[in-house]
Motif scaffolding. Sequence first.
Motif, PDB file in Angstrom:
ATOM      1  N   UNK A   1       0.818  -1.366   0.154  1.00  0.00           N
ATOM      2  CA  UNK A   1       0.182  -0.225  -0.859  1.00  0.00           C
ATOM      3  C   UNK A   1       0.713   1.226   0.221  1.00  0.00           C
ATOM      4  N   UNK A   2       2.416   1.497   0.838  1.00  0.00           N
ATOM      5  CA  UNK A   2       3.110   2.159   0.337  1.00  0.00           C
ATOM      6  C   UNK A   2       4.376   2.367  -0.812  1.00  0.00           C
ATOM      7  N   UNK A   3       3.234   1.918  -1.803  1.00  0.00           N
ATOM      8  CA  UNK A   3       3.992   1.917  -3.216  1.00  0.00           C
ATOM      9  C   UNK A   3       5.242   2.825  -3.199  1.00  0.00           C
ATOM     10  N   UNK A   4       6.580   1.899  -2.103  1.00  0.00           N
ATOM     11  CA  UNK A   4       7.366   2.976  -2.374  1.00  0.00           C
ATOM     12  C   UNK A   4       8.800   2.274  -2.789  1.00  0.00           C
ATOM     13  N   UNK A   5       8.955   0.536  -2.711  1.00  0.00           N
ATOM     14  CA  UNK A   5       9.705   0.050  -2.707  1.00  0.00           C
ATOM     15  C   UNK A   5       9.111  -1.709  -3.029  1.00  0.00           C
ATOM     16  N   UNK A   6      10.687  -2.396  -2.180  1.00  0.00           N
ATOM     17  CA  UNK A   6      10.382  -3.299  -2.592  1.00  0.00           C
ATOM     18  C   UNK A   6       9.031  -4.161  -1.432  1.00  0.00           C
ATOM     19  N   UNK A   7       8.609  -5.311  -2.108  1.00  0.00           N
ATOM     20  CA  UNK A   7       8.131  -6.417  -1.446  1.00  0.00           C
ATOM     21  C   UNK A   7       7.985  -7.522  -1.599  1.00  0.00           C
ATOM     22  N   UNK A   8       8.348  -8.517  -0.463  1.00  0.00           N
ATOM     23  CA  UNK A   8       9.044  -9.837  -1.465  1.00  0.00           C
ATOM     24  C   UNK A   8       7.896 -10.566   0.263  1.00  0.00           C
ATOM     25  N   UNK A   9       7.243 -11.662  -0.394  1.00  0.00           N
ATOM     26  CA  UNK A   9       6.090 -12.280   0.452  1.00  0.00           C
ATOM     27  C   UNK A   9       6.370 -14.052   0.364  1.00  0.00           C
ATOM     28  N   UNK A  10       7.394 -13.913   1.792  1.00  0.00           N
ATOM     29  CA  UNK A  10       7.879 -15.297   2.272  1.00  0.00           C
ATOM     30  C   UNK A  10       6.598 -15.671   3.115  1.00  0.00           C
ATOM     31  N   UNK A  11       5.830 -16.550   2.801  1.00  0.00           N
ATOM     32  CA  UNK A  11       4.875 -17.793   3.627  1.00  0.00           C
ATOM     33  C   UNK A  11       5.779 -18.683   4.340  1.00  0.00           C
ATOM     34  N   UNK A  12       6.795 -19.818   3.957  1.00  0.00           N
ATOM     35  CA  UNK A  12       6.514 -20.169   3.989  1.00  0.00           C
ATOM     36  C   UNK A  12       7.458 -20.417   5.580  1.00  0.00           C
ATOM     37  N   UNK A  13       9.013 -19.299   5.131  1.00  0.00           N
ATOM     38  CA  UNK A  13       9.195 -18.695   6.293  1.00  0.00           C
ATOM     39  C   UNK A  13       8.588 -17.817   6.936  1.00  0.00           C
ATOM     40  N   UNK A  14       8.014 -17.512   7.248  1.00  0.00           N
ATOM     41  CA  UNK A  14       6.907 -16.492   7.762  1.00  0.00           C
ATOM     42  C   UNK A  14       7.484 -14.974   8.292  1.00  0.00           C
TER      43      UNK A  14
ATOM     44  N   UNK B   1       9.514  -9.023   3.114  1.00  0.00           N
ATOM     45  CA  UNK B   1      11.136  -7.994   2.992  1.00  0.00           C
ATOM     46  C   UNK B   1      10.134  -7.074   2.908  1.00  0.00           C
ATOM     47  N   UNK B   2      10.699  -6.176   3.266  1.00  0.00           N
ATOM     48  CA  UNK B   2      10.372  -4.745   2.842  1.00  0.00           C
ATOM     49  C   UNK B   2      11.623  -3.672   2.242  1.00  0.00           C
ATOM     50  N   UNK B   3      11.883  -2.865   1.378  1.00  0.00           N
ATOM     51  CA  UNK B   3      13.186  -2.383   1.011  1.00  0.00           C
ATOM     52  C   UNK B   3      12.659  -1.092   0.239  1.00  0.00           C
ATOM     53  N   UNK B   4      13.558   0.153   0.177  1.00  0.00           N
ATOM     54  CA  UNK B   4      13.492   1.944  -0.759  1.00  0.00           C
ATOM     55  C   UNK B   4      13.831   1.459  -1.707  1.00  0.00           C
ATOM     56  N   UNK B   5      14.502  -0.035  -2.278  1.00  0.00           N
ATOM     57  CA  UNK B   5      14.724  -0.146  -3.733  1.00  0.00           C
ATOM     58  C   UNK B   5      13.630  -0.243  -4.812  1.00  0.00           C
ATOM     59  N   UNK B   6      13.676   0.180  -6.344  1.00  0.00           N
ATOM     60  CA  UNK B   6      12.240   0.772  -7.262  1.00  0.00           C
ATOM     61  C   UNK B   6      10.837  -0.613  -6.537  1.00  0.00           C
TER      62      UNK B   6
END
Length: 189
Positions: A162-175, A178-183
């Motif tokens: 929702x922030x539309x401000x970086x990368x968001x990786x979803x790792x359900x298996x590892x619970x 990931x949040x970053x300030x990249x593209x």
Amino acid sequence: MTKTTSGVISRRGLLRGFAATAISAAPVYANAAGFLRGSGDIRRINMYSGRTGESIDTIYWVEGEYIPEALKEVTYFMRDWRNSKLKAIDARTVDIMTAAHRLMETDEPYMLLSGYRSPETNAMLRARSGGVAKNSLHMRGQAADLRLKSRSVSQMASAAKSCSAGGVGTYRGSNFVHMDCGVVRTWNG
């Protein structure tokens, strides 16, 4: 801020101060800061590390200014726990984490799984897993892997997206998320 004749800050003056703060924050990192506008003139990050047993609960931004000492504390807290190496954590990443946390309306601190990663740690993790990027933003101090007990990975990822401000990786298996300030981009690990 505007004071009344009695020396107490008026409601109107306080609101003007909040509005000015929101406007001054906009150029720093517009999308994530947009979710922080109207929330007062402070930004706070609250995390703990199961790896080191440490916790941090600090205000890192006040009245339109980052607090260098607080960001240094965040950098130390988010160090590579395997070898204690440091890299300055990008304040934009902290803003994204803070904005997503606020959107989830929880007081629970984040559990930090990974902040800064030294090149040695990143190479070791890459050798063990195909899900670790060769040029990971963790090595630049621009990423964090986070978990909350009270929110699902999907809820955390939705808030971060929702922030539309970086990368968001979803790792359900590892619970974790990931949040970053990249593209701006998303992926599932």
